[in-house]
Design an enzyme around this catalytic site. Structure first.
Site, PDB file in Angstrom:
ATOM      1  N   GLU A   1       0.541 -86.059  38.293  1.00 44.62           N
ATOM      2  CA  GLU A   1       1.048 -86.436  37.007  1.00 44.62           C
ATOM      3  C   GLU A   1       0.356 -86.371  35.839  1.00 44.62           C
ATOM      4  OE1 GLU A   1       5.125 -88.432  36.739  1.00 44.62           O
ATOM      5  OE2 GLU A   1       3.823 -90.131  37.450  1.00 44.62           O
TER       6      GLU A   1
ATOM      7  N   GLU B   1       6.464 -90.838  44.795  1.00 47.97           N
ATOM      8  CA  GLU B   1       7.308 -92.001  44.182  1.00 47.97           C
ATOM      9  C   GLU B   1       8.526 -92.363  45.113  1.00 47.97           C
ATOM     10  OE1 GLU B   1       4.301 -91.050  41.237  1.00 47.97           O
ATOM     11  OE2 GLU B   1       5.491 -89.792  42.449  1.00 47.97           O
TER      12      GLU B   1
END
Length: 268
Positions: free
Chosen positions: A122, A142
């Site tokens: 990210e 995730e």
């Protein structure tokens, strides 16, 4: 000038600021000291005109394994609780640190070795140029933990790689090799293991040799026109670009070329 924190090392390499995620015993998992250090590092790069580029890397042959899930699962919270006052003073600090809510005006080059997953991938999406060692691993894990990649990936990734690749990465949570990451466009260059930082610094030196006003204007134009129509983007480009031609740096660049010498830029 920031001096970093216990989990974020700040060094100068000429006109380049080198930010090193420095928690190798935890695969550089994100911590409050690391986030505070990153936030302050980006601020230093923005404020210091002598800094012309930034390199982001990780210590111990690892980039970043994302959030410290073990600490959170254990109920102990993240390391560095003494930085809580910084978060209270600026509730957006962690998003700025992860380049979700902040874009540095100087070029940011990522030098990746080893794991660059979850929060690491990210943060990577907020950088401008990306170099990785052959053995680096990428991915957004995730969903495998029942979590959401809230660092910006559901917005940014499909704007940086083809949507089919973005959705596969987001929905499968599988790991990607450096070669596959390069093939889909997540990173720009794969180099031998252990040489990503060296290569990133070489790229930074090429950038540093250029007119800083021009470099910053070019970066700003690329991002601010990304979602515009072509007509609006071209109009915006002229508004950014024309003033550069009137600068002393532009005149110095042309003069140095004619005189066959390196230019001396003064941000003027």
């Amino acid at each position: 000038m920031t001096s970093g924190t216990e989990h974020l090392t700040v060094e100068r390499a000429g006109a380049t600021l080198v930010l090193t995620l420095n928690r190798p015993e935890a695969k550089n998992a994100l911590s409050l000291p690391m986030l505070v250090g990153l936030h302050d590092g980006w601020a230093q790069a923005d404020e210091d005109d002598d800094i012309r580029s930034v390199v982001l890397t990780g210590a111990g042959g690892v980039f970043c394994a994302g959030m410290d899930l073990k600490a959170l699962a254990g109920g102990d919270g993240m390391a560095g609780q003494h930085y809580r006052d910084r978060l209270k003073a600026d509730p957006d600090l962690h998003w700025k640190a992860m380049l979700r809510h902040h874009r540095p005006r100087k070029p940011v080059i990522a030098a990746v070795e080893g794991h660059c997953v979850a929060g690491g991938t990210e943060i990577l999406q907020g950088t401008d140029i990306r170099v990785a060692g052959h053995g680096a691993t990428f991915g957004l894990f995730e969903v495998r933990r029942g979590l959401f990649p809230i660092g910006g990936s559901t917005v940014r990734l499909a704007r940086q790689v083809p949507r089919t690749h973005a959705l596969e990465m987001l929905l499968t949570g599988r790991p990607y090799t450096a070669e596959e990451a390069a093939r889909i466009g997540l990173i720009g260059r794969v180099v031998p293991d252990g040489t990503a930082l060296e290569t990133a610094l070489e790229i930074a030196e090429l950038i540093n040799a250029n007119g800083p006003l021009a470099v910053e204007a070019v970066k700003a134009s690329v991002y601010e026109t990304a979602e515009m129509t072509e007509a609006d983007g071209l109009k915006s480009e002229l508004e950014r670009g024309w003033p550069i031609f009137a600068t002393a740096d532009a005149k110095e660049g042309s003069k140095a070329f004619a005189e066959k010498r390196p230019p001396v830029y003064r941000r003027a």
